[in-house]
Design a protein around this motif. Sequence first.
Motif, PDB file in Angstrom:
ATOM      1  N   LEU A   3       0.848  -1.176   0.000  1.00 42.48           N
ATOM      2  CA  LEU A   3       0.000   0.000   0.000  1.00 42.48           C
ATOM      3  C   LEU A   3       0.891   1.235   0.000  1.00 42.48           C
ATOM      4  CD1 LEU A   3      -2.905   1.172   0.193  1.00 42.48           C
ATOM      5  CD2 LEU A   3      -2.515   1.336   2.664  1.00 42.48           C
ATOM      6  N   TYR A   4       0.819   1.995  -1.092  1.00 43.95           N
ATOM      7  CA  TYR A   4       1.538   3.258  -1.189  1.00 43.95           C
ATOM      8  C   TYR A   4       0.681   4.307  -0.489  1.00 43.95           C
ATOM      9  CZ  TYR A   4       4.691   1.021  -4.480  1.00 43.95           C
ATOM     10  OH  TYR A   4       5.616   0.180  -5.052  1.00 43.95           O
ATOM     11  N   SER A   5       1.264   4.950   0.521  1.00 44.14           N
ATOM     12  CA  SER A   5       0.465   5.712   1.466  1.00 44.14           C
ATOM     13  C   SER A   5       1.269   6.873   2.022  1.00 44.14           C
ATOM     14  CB  SER A   5       0.040   4.757   2.605  1.00 44.14           C
ATOM     15  OG  SER A   5      -0.637   5.423   3.634  1.00 44.14           O
ATOM     16  N   THR A   6       0.573   7.783   2.701  1.00 44.26           N
ATOM     17  CA  THR A   6       1.235   8.847   3.446  1.00 44.26           C
ATOM     18  C   THR A   6       0.462   9.037   4.746  1.00 44.26           C
ATOM     19  OG1 THR A   6       2.217  11.064   3.237  1.00 44.26           O
ATOM     20  CG2 THR A   6      -0.040  10.795   2.435  1.00 44.26           C
ATOM     21  N   PRO A   7       1.129   9.261   5.874  1.00 48.33           N
ATOM     22  CA  PRO A   7       0.482   9.150   7.184  1.00 48.33           C
ATOM     23  C   PRO A   7      -0.677  10.101   7.452  1.00 48.33           C
ATOM     24  CG  PRO A   7       2.868   9.071   7.420  1.00 48.33           C
ATOM     25  CD  PRO A   7       2.595   9.428   5.997  1.00 48.33           C
ATOM     26  N   LEU A   8      -0.612  11.355   6.979  1.00 46.86           N
ATOM     27  CA  LEU A   8      -1.626  12.342   7.329  1.00 46.86           C
ATOM     28  C   LEU A   8      -2.853  12.314   6.422  1.00 46.86           C
ATOM     29  CD1 LEU A   8       0.529  15.457   8.300  1.00 46.86           C
ATOM     30  CD2 LEU A   8      -0.812  14.009   9.816  1.00 46.86           C
ATOM     31  N   SER A   9      -2.878  11.425   5.451  1.00 46.64           N
ATOM     32  CA  SER A   9      -4.003  11.354   4.523  1.00 46.64           C
ATOM     33  C   SER A   9      -5.109  10.437   5.045  1.00 46.64           C
ATOM     34  CB  SER A   9      -3.525  10.847   3.157  1.00 46.64           C
ATOM     35  OG  SER A   9      -4.632  10.460   2.359  1.00 46.64           O
ATOM     36  N   GLY A  10      -6.317  10.989   5.156  1.00 47.41           N
ATOM     37  CA  GLY A  10      -7.463  10.165   5.533  1.00 47.41           C
ATOM     38  C   GLY A  10      -7.821   9.159   4.458  1.00 47.41           C
ATOM     39  N   CYS A  12      -5.678   7.573   2.647  1.00 54.24           N
ATOM     40  CA  CYS A  12      -4.758   6.452   2.875  1.00 54.24           C
ATOM     41  C   CYS A  12      -5.140   5.673   4.122  1.00 54.24           C
ATOM     42  CB  CYS A  12      -3.329   6.966   3.000  1.00 54.24           C
ATOM     43  SG  CYS A  12      -2.672   7.652   1.459  1.00 54.24           S
ATOM     44  N   HIS A  13      -5.571   6.385   5.150  1.00 54.51           N
ATOM     45  CA  HIS A  13      -5.945   5.690   6.376  1.00 54.51           C
ATOM     46  C   HIS A  13      -7.109   4.737   6.146  1.00 54.51           C
ATOM     47  CE1 HIS A  13      -7.967   5.151  10.310  1.00 54.51           C
ATOM     48  NE2 HIS A  13      -6.724   4.864  10.653  1.00 54.51           N
ATOM     49  N   ARG A  14      -8.064   5.122   5.306  1.00 54.53           N
ATOM     50  CA  ARG A  14      -9.175   4.212   4.979  1.00 54.53           C
ATOM     51  C   ARG A  14      -8.654   2.859   4.514  1.00 54.53           C
ATOM     52  NH1 ARG A  14     -12.025   8.348   0.883  1.00 54.53           N
ATOM     53  NH2 ARG A  14     -13.014   9.703   2.443  1.00 54.53           N
ATOM     54  N   ALA A  15      -7.719   2.928   3.584  1.00 59.87           N
ATOM     55  CA  ALA A  15      -7.180   1.694   3.010  1.00 59.87           C
ATOM     56  C   ALA A  15      -6.410   0.903   4.054  1.00 59.87           C
ATOM     57  CB  ALA A  15      -6.298   2.019   1.814  1.00 59.87           C
ATOM     58  N   ARG A  16      -5.593   1.595   4.851  1.00 60.83           N
ATOM     59  CA  ARG A  16      -4.834   0.922   5.907  1.00 60.83           C
ATOM     60  C   ARG A  16      -5.773   0.284   6.922  1.00 60.83           C
ATOM     61  NH1 ARG A  16       0.324   4.260   8.063  1.00 60.83           N
ATOM     62  NH2 ARG A  16       0.616   2.218   9.004  1.00 60.83           N
ATOM     63  N   LEU A  17      -6.822   0.999   7.281  1.00 55.40           N
ATOM     64  CA  LEU A  17      -7.791   0.490   8.245  1.00 55.40           C
ATOM     65  C   LEU A  17      -8.469  -0.768   7.728  1.00 55.40           C
ATOM     66  CD1 LEU A  17      -9.403   0.708  10.853  1.00 55.40           C
ATOM     67  CD2 LEU A  17     -10.871   2.410   9.733  1.00 55.40           C
ATOM     68  N   MET A  18      -8.874  -0.758   6.474  1.00 52.69           N
ATOM     69  CA  MET A  18      -9.563  -1.919   5.911  1.00 52.69           C
ATOM     70  C   MET A  18      -8.644  -3.126   5.858  1.00 52.69           C
ATOM     71  SD  MET A  18     -12.638  -2.466   4.859  1.00 52.69           S
ATOM     72  CE  MET A  18     -13.121  -4.183   4.979  1.00 52.69           C
ATOM     73  N   LEU A  19      -7.416  -2.928   5.447  1.00 50.43           N
ATOM     74  CA  LEU A  19      -6.448  -4.029   5.421  1.00 50.43           C
ATOM     75  C   LEU A  19      -6.287  -4.634   6.811  1.00 50.43           C
ATOM     76  CD1 LEU A  19      -3.787  -2.392   3.095  1.00 50.43           C
ATOM     77  CD2 LEU A  19      -4.889  -4.589   2.626  1.00 50.43           C
ATOM     78  N   SER A  20      -6.216  -3.778   7.818  1.00 53.07           N
ATOM     79  CA  SER A  20      -6.027  -4.253   9.178  1.00 53.07           C
ATOM     80  C   SER A  20      -7.286  -4.943   9.715  1.00 53.07           C
ATOM     81  CB  SER A  20      -5.643  -3.081  10.086  1.00 53.07           C
ATOM     82  OG  SER A  20      -5.359  -3.524  11.393  1.00 53.07           O
ATOM     83  N   LEU A  21      -8.451  -4.384   9.440  1.00 58.28           N
ATOM     84  CA  LEU A  21      -9.702  -5.006   9.896  1.00 58.28           C
ATOM     85  C   LEU A  21      -9.893  -6.395   9.306  1.00 58.28           C
ATOM     86  CD1 LEU A  21     -12.087  -1.912   9.667  1.00 58.28           C
ATOM     87  CD2 LEU A  21     -11.268  -3.004  11.775  1.00 58.28           C
ATOM     88  N   LEU A  22      -9.422  -6.575   8.086  1.00 58.25           N
ATOM     89  CA  LEU A  22      -9.532  -7.876   7.427  1.00 58.25           C
ATOM     90  C   LEU A  22      -8.377  -8.806   7.785  1.00 58.25           C
ATOM     91  CD1 LEU A  22     -10.715  -6.874   3.828  1.00 58.25           C
ATOM     92  CD2 LEU A  22     -12.108  -7.756   5.717  1.00 58.25           C
ATOM     93  N   GLY A  23      -7.370  -8.285   8.474  1.00 53.51           N
ATOM     94  CA  GLY A  23      -6.217  -9.108   8.835  1.00 53.51           C
ATOM     95  C   GLY A  23      -5.358  -9.494   7.648  1.00 53.51           C
ATOM     96  N   VAL A  24      -5.288  -8.609   6.654  1.00 56.42           N
ATOM     97  CA  VAL A  24      -4.520  -8.893   5.440  1.00 56.42           C
ATOM     98  C   VAL A  24      -3.058  -8.487   5.637  1.00 56.42           C
ATOM     99  CG1 VAL A  24      -4.265  -8.368   2.984  1.00 56.42           C
ATOM    100  CG2 VAL A  24      -6.551  -8.567   3.990  1.00 56.42           C
TER     101      VAL A  24
END
Length: 203
Positions: A3-10, A12-24
Motif C-alpha cells: 500500500l503506497y500511502s502517506t500518514p496524514l491522509s485520511g 490512505c488511512h481508509r485503506a490501511r484500516l480496511m487491510l487491518s480489519l480484514l487481517g490482510v
Amino acid sequence: MKLYSTPLSGHCHRARLMLSLLGVDHEIVDVNLAAGEHKSAEFLKLNPFGQVPVLVDGALTIADSTSILVYLAKKYGRTDWLPDTPEGAARVQRWLSVASGEIAFGPAAARMITLFKDPRNPVEVGERARRVLGVIEAELGGQNWLVGDHPTIADVALYSYIARANEGHVDLSSYANVNAWLRRVEALPGHVEFVKSPVPACA
C-alpha cells in the motif's frame, strides 16, 4: 500486497484500516508528498493522477481509496463488509459517494485548510462540514452503523476524516450519535489509529 500511502491522509488511512480489519498481510510504502514522490515517473506508472493511496496486489494495481475498499471486500468474499444484495450494495454505494463528495469537500477540506493552507473558503467549508455531519447524526439516530446492523466499508470510508474533523476546527461535541459511532469503529478488532496532526485542534 503493498500500500503506497502517506500518514496524514485520511484517504490512505481508509485503506490501511480496511487491510487491518480484514487481517490482510501487507507492506506500507510511505510516499513523501512534500518531496514530490507522487509526481515521479515511477509513481505515475502506478497512478497517472499522482495520488495516494495505491494498492498493488501482485500484477494488479488499484488506485483510489474507495475502490480499494471495494476490491478488498470482494477479493476476500466479505459480504458482511460489502453486501451482495442489490439494496445492500446500493446503500453502501450511497455512502461511498458521500465520502468522495460531502466528506471530501467538508471535514476533509476544513482539515486541509488548517494543515496545508488550502486556499478554499473556510466559512463555506465549515458550513458544508456541519451540514453533512448533521445528516450523519440523524442517520445514526436509530442505528449503530451506516448500513444495516453491522459495520460495512461505508463506515470505513467515512471514519477517518470525521475522526479528525477537529483538526479542521470542526467541533464534534454536539454530535452525540456521531461520537458514539466513532467509538464503535475504534473498538473493532484490528482498528488502527489515524495519526494525529501536530497542529492545534479545537477541543
